[in-house]
Enzyme design. Structure first.
Site, PDB file in Angstrom:
ATOM      1  N   ASP A 172       0.988  -1.069   0.037  1.00 11.23           N
ATOM      2  CA  ASP A 172      -0.187   0.029  -0.065  1.00 11.23           C
ATOM      3  C   ASP A 172       0.935   1.230   0.027  1.00 11.23           C
ATOM      4  O   ASP A 172       1.960   0.872  -0.110  1.00 11.23           O
ATOM      5  CB  ASP A 172      -0.826   0.150   1.347  1.00 11.23           C
ATOM      6  CG  ASP A 172      -2.172   0.867   0.816  1.00 11.23           C
ATOM      7  OD1 ASP A 172      -2.248   1.632   0.356  1.00 11.23           O
ATOM      8  OD2 ASP A 172      -3.154   0.372   1.481  1.00 11.23           O
ATOM      9  N   GLY A 221       4.251   1.173  -1.994  1.00 13.86           N
ATOM     10  CA  GLY A 221       4.378   1.196  -3.508  1.00 13.86           C
ATOM     11  C   GLY A 221       3.127   1.997  -4.095  1.00 13.86           C
ATOM     12  O   GLY A 221       2.159   2.303  -3.220  1.00 13.86           O
ATOM     13  N   ASP A 222       2.882   1.920  -5.385  1.00 10.00           N
ATOM     14  CA  ASP A 222       1.884   2.532  -6.023  1.00 10.00           C
ATOM     15  C   ASP A 222       1.260   1.453  -6.974  1.00 10.00           C
ATOM     16  O   ASP A 222       1.806   1.081  -7.892  1.00 10.00           O
ATOM     17  CB  ASP A 222       2.109   3.627  -6.887  1.00 10.00           C
ATOM     18  CG  ASP A 222       1.157   4.278  -7.733  1.00 10.00           C
ATOM     19  OD1 ASP A 222      -0.037   3.925  -7.626  1.00 10.00           O
ATOM     20  OD2 ASP A 222       1.485   5.481  -8.321  1.00 10.00           O
ATOM     21  N   PHE A 223      -0.044   0.765  -6.450  1.00 12.04           N
ATOM     22  CA  PHE A 223      -0.688  -0.128  -7.240  1.00 12.04           C
ATOM     23  C   PHE A 223      -0.925   0.338  -8.728  1.00 12.04           C
ATOM     24  O   PHE A 223      -1.445  -0.443  -9.712  1.00 12.04           O
ATOM     25  CB  PHE A 223      -1.724  -0.574  -6.566  1.00 12.04           C
ATOM     26  CG  PHE A 223      -2.757   0.187  -5.917  1.00 12.04           C
ATOM     27  CD1 PHE A 223      -3.324   1.130  -6.745  1.00 12.04           C
ATOM     28  CD2 PHE A 223      -3.264  -0.178  -4.700  1.00 12.04           C
ATOM     29  CE1 PHE A 223      -4.411   1.733  -6.262  1.00 12.04           C
ATOM     30  CE2 PHE A 223      -4.336   0.684  -4.334  1.00 12.04           C
ATOM     31  CZ  PHE A 223      -4.659   1.666  -4.949  1.00 12.04           C
ATOM     32  N   HIS A 275     -13.837   0.024  -5.391  1.00 14.86           N
ATOM     33  CA  HIS A 275     -14.782   0.818  -5.656  1.00 14.86           C
ATOM     34  C   HIS A 275     -14.626   2.438  -5.225  1.00 14.86           C
ATOM     35  O   HIS A 275     -15.171   3.239  -5.301  1.00 14.86           O
ATOM     36  CB  HIS A 275     -15.923   0.547  -4.382  1.00 14.86           C
ATOM     37  CG  HIS A 275     -15.155   0.905  -2.834  1.00 14.86           C
ATOM     38  ND1 HIS A 275     -16.336   0.661  -1.698  1.00 14.86           N
ATOM     39  CD2 HIS A 275     -13.909   1.243  -2.518  1.00 14.86           C
ATOM     40  CE1 HIS A 275     -15.205   1.101  -0.698  1.00 14.86           C
ATOM     41  NE2 HIS A 275     -14.307   1.183  -0.969  1.00 14.86           N
TER      42      HIS A 275
END
Length: 344
Positions: free
Chosen positions: A209, A234-236, A254
């Protein structure tokens, strides 16, 4: 003031009174927030107290406090007895800061001005087809959080509190494998991963995350899962960790419109081995007019993030475009379902 006639002698519906109650729904949020801030539930944990006694403990005005508590009692948060003392109910008990799966921080988050002001701007969302949050606060939701450490901490702790009961249900509903690696994508402070690892001693896990969320994770607090996890920041939207046998995305999709979801799903697909599975934990909206928390959250997502809750068909379409195939949906005893997918 508004005149709200009661139900007629013939049992007919009091339309005016009912609509007025609905129109004043924001008042309930404000009253609930007041009780949470004053930690009324904590003061009632040892037994019932009058408003006067509670006012002395909370440095509040007894008369006004009683009126707020009496109102909350009409919604089942507390119960007032014939002597004027207030008691905890199951709903009120969940507001205790020391309650198992306490929702205290979650209530403070959901009743914060970031949500109340955004909801007040819902008409703009409908008219302009975009989140009112960004127009009110000047930047997207997660950028706003990143610029306000105290608010980001409230968000992370509040979401962890709201997720606690759900994490246990998900861990107990899905047949997680006995061995392998679970990658929790956008897993916040790690509540779901912790619950899963507790139930499967042969599993290992990766929490993935934002740096702010991962830096306050709760995995190190549990000796039963020691040595079976790691936390990666990190950056998904850029990539997700490889090597997982099972990828989990809980209450993430969502938050985003379809194009954002596809970026996340495609990154998961790129990281997955041919026999890996993907689990999406989100509300799956039912048809019909019956109440469902997912339908409430759907409106919240539209106003705050330009996100949405989805139907089974909508999930299936997203997964197909991302190179995945929906295999089954497992309902749970709470509002989210588990959408399982595999590599197409």
């Amino acid at each position: 003031m508004v005149d709200t006639p009661g139900t007629g002698d013939d049992g007919t519906q009091d339309v005016a009174g009912e609509l007025v109650e609905h129109a004043l729904g924001h008042l309930f949020s404000a009253a609930l927030r007041t009780a949470a801030h004053c930690r009324i539930a904590d003061r009632l944990a040892a037994g019932p107290r009058t408003a006067g006694q509670l006012a002395e403990l909370t440095d509040t005005n007894a008369g006004h406090l009683r009126r707020v508590l009496r109102y909350l009692a009409t919604r089942g948060i507390f119960r007032e007895d014939a002597t004027g003392a207030f008691h905890l109910t199951p709903l009120g008990d969940a507001l205790r800061t020391d309650a198992p799966n306490s929702l205290h921080e979650g209530v403070l988050l959901l009743t914060d001005s970031i949500f109340l002001r955004t909801s007040a701007g819902l008409e703009e969302t409908v008219r302009k087809a975009g989140p009112s949050f960004e127009r009110i606060f000047g930047k997207p939701f997660f950028d706003h959080l990143a610029d306000d450490p105290a608010l980001e901490e409230l968000f992370d702790t509040g979401m962890a509190a709201l997720s606690g009961p759900i994490d246990a249900v998900i861990a107990g509903t899905y047949p997680f494998p006995e061995k392998g690696t679970v990658v929790d994508v956008g897993g916040g402070r790690g509540g779901l991963l912790r619950a899963v690892l507790r139930g499967r001693p042969g599993l290992t896990g990766i929490l993935f995350d934002r740096p702010g969320a991962v830096s306050t994770h709760m995995l190190a607090d549990d000796d039963s899962i020691r040595g079976r996890w790691r936390a990666d920041a990190g950056d998904f939207f850029a990539e997700v960790p490889e090597g997982g046998d099972l990828y989990v995305i809980k209450h993430v999709l969502h938050n985003w419109p379809d194009d954002g979801c596809l970026r996340i799903l495609r990154n998961c697909r790129a990281a997955m081995a041919p026999d890996a599975r993907l689990l999406i934990v989100d509300a799956v909206l039912p048809s019909g007019n019956a109440p469902h928390l997912g339908k409430t959250l759907d409106v919240v997502m539209s106003a705050v993030l330009d996100g949405q809750e989805r139907t089974e068909d909508e999930f299936s379409a997203l997964l197909t475009v991302a190179g995945l195939r929906l295999t089954r949906i497992l309902p749970t005893e709470m509002h989210p379902s588990i959408v399982e997918a595999e590599v197409a």
